[in-house]
Scaffold this motif. Structure first.
Motif, PDB file in Angstrom:
ATOM      1  N   VAL A  99       0.725  -0.989   0.187  1.00 60.82           N
ATOM      2  CA  VAL A  99      -0.072  -0.338  -0.217  1.00 60.82           C
ATOM      3  C   VAL A  99       1.020   0.887   0.030  1.00 60.82           C
ATOM      4  O   VAL A  99       1.579   0.816   0.593  1.00 60.82           O
ATOM      5  CB  VAL A  99      -0.889   0.360   1.203  1.00 60.82           C
ATOM      6  N   GLY A 100       0.497   2.082  -0.723  1.00 56.23           N
ATOM      7  CA  GLY A 100       1.167   3.366  -0.836  1.00 56.23           C
ATOM      8  C   GLY A 100       1.060   4.923  -1.797  1.00 56.23           C
ATOM      9  O   GLY A 100      -0.121   3.921  -3.193  1.00 56.23           O
ATOM     10  N   PRO A 101       1.530   5.501  -2.349  1.00 56.97           N
ATOM     11  CA  PRO A 101       0.687   6.567  -2.995  1.00 56.97           C
ATOM     12  C   PRO A 101       1.943   6.212  -3.883  1.00 56.97           C
ATOM     13  O   PRO A 101       2.830   5.628  -4.429  1.00 56.97           O
ATOM     14  CB  PRO A 101       1.736   7.739  -1.723  1.00 56.97           C
ATOM     15  N   SER A 102       1.039   6.690  -5.246  1.00 57.87           N
ATOM     16  CA  SER A 102       1.339   7.247  -6.522  1.00 57.87           C
ATOM     17  C   SER A 102       0.735   7.954  -6.802  1.00 57.87           C
ATOM     18  O   SER A 102      -0.195   8.389  -7.357  1.00 57.87           O
ATOM     19  CB  SER A 102       1.132   5.514  -7.224  1.00 57.87           C
ATOM     20  N   ALA A 103       1.379   7.745  -8.678  1.00 58.02           N
ATOM     21  CA  ALA A 103       0.794   9.385  -9.127  1.00 58.02           C
ATOM     22  C   ALA A 103      -0.055   9.442 -10.317  1.00 58.02           C
ATOM     23  O   ALA A 103      -1.201   9.767 -11.029  1.00 58.02           O
ATOM     24  CB  ALA A 103       2.120  10.257  -9.980  1.00 58.02           C
TER      25      ALA A 103
ATOM     26  N   ARG B 289       6.171   4.845 -13.111  1.00 58.17           N
ATOM     27  CA  ARG B 289       8.003   5.078 -13.023  1.00 58.17           C
ATOM     28  C   ARG B 289       7.802   5.495 -11.751  1.00 58.17           C
ATOM     29  O   ARG B 289       7.079   6.190 -11.200  1.00 58.17           O
ATOM     30  CB  ARG B 289       8.325   5.469 -14.412  1.00 58.17           C
ATOM     31  N   PRO B 290       9.076   5.080 -11.120  1.00 62.25           N
ATOM     32  CA  PRO B 290       9.552   5.746  -9.483  1.00 62.25           C
ATOM     33  C   PRO B 290       9.677   6.893  -9.944  1.00 62.25           C
ATOM     34  O   PRO B 290      10.341   6.768 -11.212  1.00 62.25           O
ATOM     35  CB  PRO B 290      10.384   4.020  -9.243  1.00 62.25           C
ATOM     36  N   ASN B 291       8.891   7.360  -8.806  1.00 57.43           N
ATOM     37  CA  ASN B 291       9.484   8.724  -8.451  1.00 57.43           C
ATOM     38  C   ASN B 291       9.785   8.643  -6.885  1.00 57.43           C
ATOM     39  O   ASN B 291       9.298   8.789  -5.791  1.00 57.43           O
ATOM     40  CB  ASN B 291       7.832   9.659  -9.113  1.00 57.43           C
ATOM     41  N   PRO B 292      11.599   9.031  -6.774  1.00 57.64           N
ATOM     42  CA  PRO B 292      12.015   8.774  -5.699  1.00 57.64           C
ATOM     43  C   PRO B 292      10.913  10.127  -4.514  1.00 57.64           C
ATOM     44  O   PRO B 292      11.032   9.907  -3.103  1.00 57.64           O
ATOM     45  CB  PRO B 292      13.114   9.068  -5.281  1.00 57.64           C
TER      46      PRO B 292
ATOM     47  N   GLN C 252       8.007  11.025  -4.441  1.00 53.39           N
ATOM     48  CA  GLN C 252       6.899  10.642  -4.074  1.00 53.39           C
ATOM     49  C   GLN C 252       6.982   9.896  -3.294  1.00 53.39           C
ATOM     50  O   GLN C 252       6.302  10.098  -1.991  1.00 53.39           O
ATOM     51  CB  GLN C 252       6.198  10.623  -4.897  1.00 53.39           C
ATOM     52  N   SER C 253       7.460   8.539  -3.317  1.00 52.38           N
ATOM     53  CA  SER C 253       7.274   7.026  -2.475  1.00 52.38           C
ATOM     54  C   SER C 253       8.559   5.992  -2.924  1.00 52.38           C
ATOM     55  O   SER C 253       9.105   6.398  -4.288  1.00 52.38           O
ATOM     56  CB  SER C 253       5.522   6.676  -2.725  1.00 52.38           C
ATOM     57  N   LEU C 254       8.454   5.519  -1.821  1.00 53.14           N
ATOM     58  CA  LEU C 254       9.735   4.147  -2.273  1.00 53.14           C
ATOM     59  C   LEU C 254       8.731   3.132  -2.634  1.00 53.14           C
ATOM     60  O   LEU C 254       9.337   2.419  -2.640  1.00 53.14           O
ATOM     61  CB  LEU C 254      10.887   4.381  -1.553  1.00 53.14           C
ATOM     62  N   MET C 255       7.748   3.599  -2.525  1.00 56.40           N
ATOM     63  CA  MET C 255       6.205   2.102  -2.508  1.00 56.40           C
ATOM     64  C   MET C 255       6.934   1.471  -4.108  1.00 56.40           C
ATOM     65  O   MET C 255       6.928  -0.083  -3.878  1.00 56.40           O
ATOM     66  CB  MET C 255       5.474   2.034  -2.570  1.00 56.40           C
ATOM     67  N   HIS C 256       7.132   2.038  -4.859  1.00 58.44           N
ATOM     68  CA  HIS C 256       7.340   2.068  -5.700  1.00 58.44           C
ATOM     69  C   HIS C 256       8.161   0.280  -6.510  1.00 58.44           C
ATOM     70  O   HIS C 256       8.545  -0.766  -6.865  1.00 58.44           O
ATOM     71  CB  HIS C 256       7.178   3.024  -7.473  1.00 58.44           C
ATOM     72  N   TYR C 257       9.650   1.607  -5.987  1.00 54.69           N
ATOM     73  CA  TYR C 257      10.917   0.468  -5.881  1.00 54.69           C
ATOM     74  C   TYR C 257      10.282  -1.017  -4.988  1.00 54.69           C
ATOM     75  O   TYR C 257      10.831  -1.810  -5.169  1.00 54.69           O
ATOM     76  CB  TYR C 257      12.153   1.347  -4.733  1.00 54.69           C
ATOM     77  N   ALA C 258      10.182  -0.781  -4.055  1.00 45.92           N
ATOM     78  CA  ALA C 258       9.203  -1.934  -3.129  1.00 45.92           C
ATOM     79  C   ALA C 258       8.833  -2.996  -4.360  1.00 45.92           C
ATOM     80  O   ALA C 258       9.141  -4.128  -4.241  1.00 45.92           O
ATOM     81  CB  ALA C 258       9.184  -1.754  -2.066  1.00 45.92           C
ATOM     82  N   ALA C 259       7.771  -2.686  -4.390  1.00 45.11           N
ATOM     83  CA  ALA C 259       6.964  -3.324  -5.691  1.00 45.11           C
ATOM     84  C   ALA C 259       7.892  -3.664  -6.604  1.00 45.11           C
ATOM     85  O   ALA C 259       7.479  -5.107  -7.066  1.00 45.11           O
ATOM     86  CB  ALA C 259       5.650  -2.188  -6.346  1.00 45.11           C
TER      87      ALA C 259
END
Length: 85
Positions: A30-34, A56-59, A61-68
């Motif tokens: 669960v996390g923020p995303s654009a 795409r990942p945006n550090p 905004q969040s690190l959720m993308h990298y973990a996913a």
């Protein structure tokens, strides 16, 4: 090995970097995303599918993308829920 008292032995093994059976695991994050559906769990099965839905990942905004994305490198099922402020 550490001998804390006669006949007593303590042995520590750090396994924090090992993930067992991740190829058959189902993850959730669960996390923020654009972009992407808000407050709705979405099953994602590939890195490309994740990027097409959540961007795409945006550090900044969040690190959720990298973990996913890292999880999807090892597994093929991840539920992603986007949250917003």
């Amino acid at each position: 090995m550490n001998n804390s008292s006669p006949g007593s032995y303590v042995r520590e093994i750090d396994r924090s970097q090992f993930v067992r059976a991740v190829s058959t695991s189902i993850g959730a994050i669960v996390g923020p995303s654009a972009q992407g559906p808000i407050m709705e769990p979405v099953l994602v099965t590939t890195v490309d599918e994740f990027v097409s839905i959540f961007g795409r990942p945006n550090p900044r905004q969040s690190l959720m993308h990298y973990a996913a994305l890292e999880f999807l490198q090892q597994s093929s099922r991840l539920y992603v829920t986007r949250v917003v402020n």
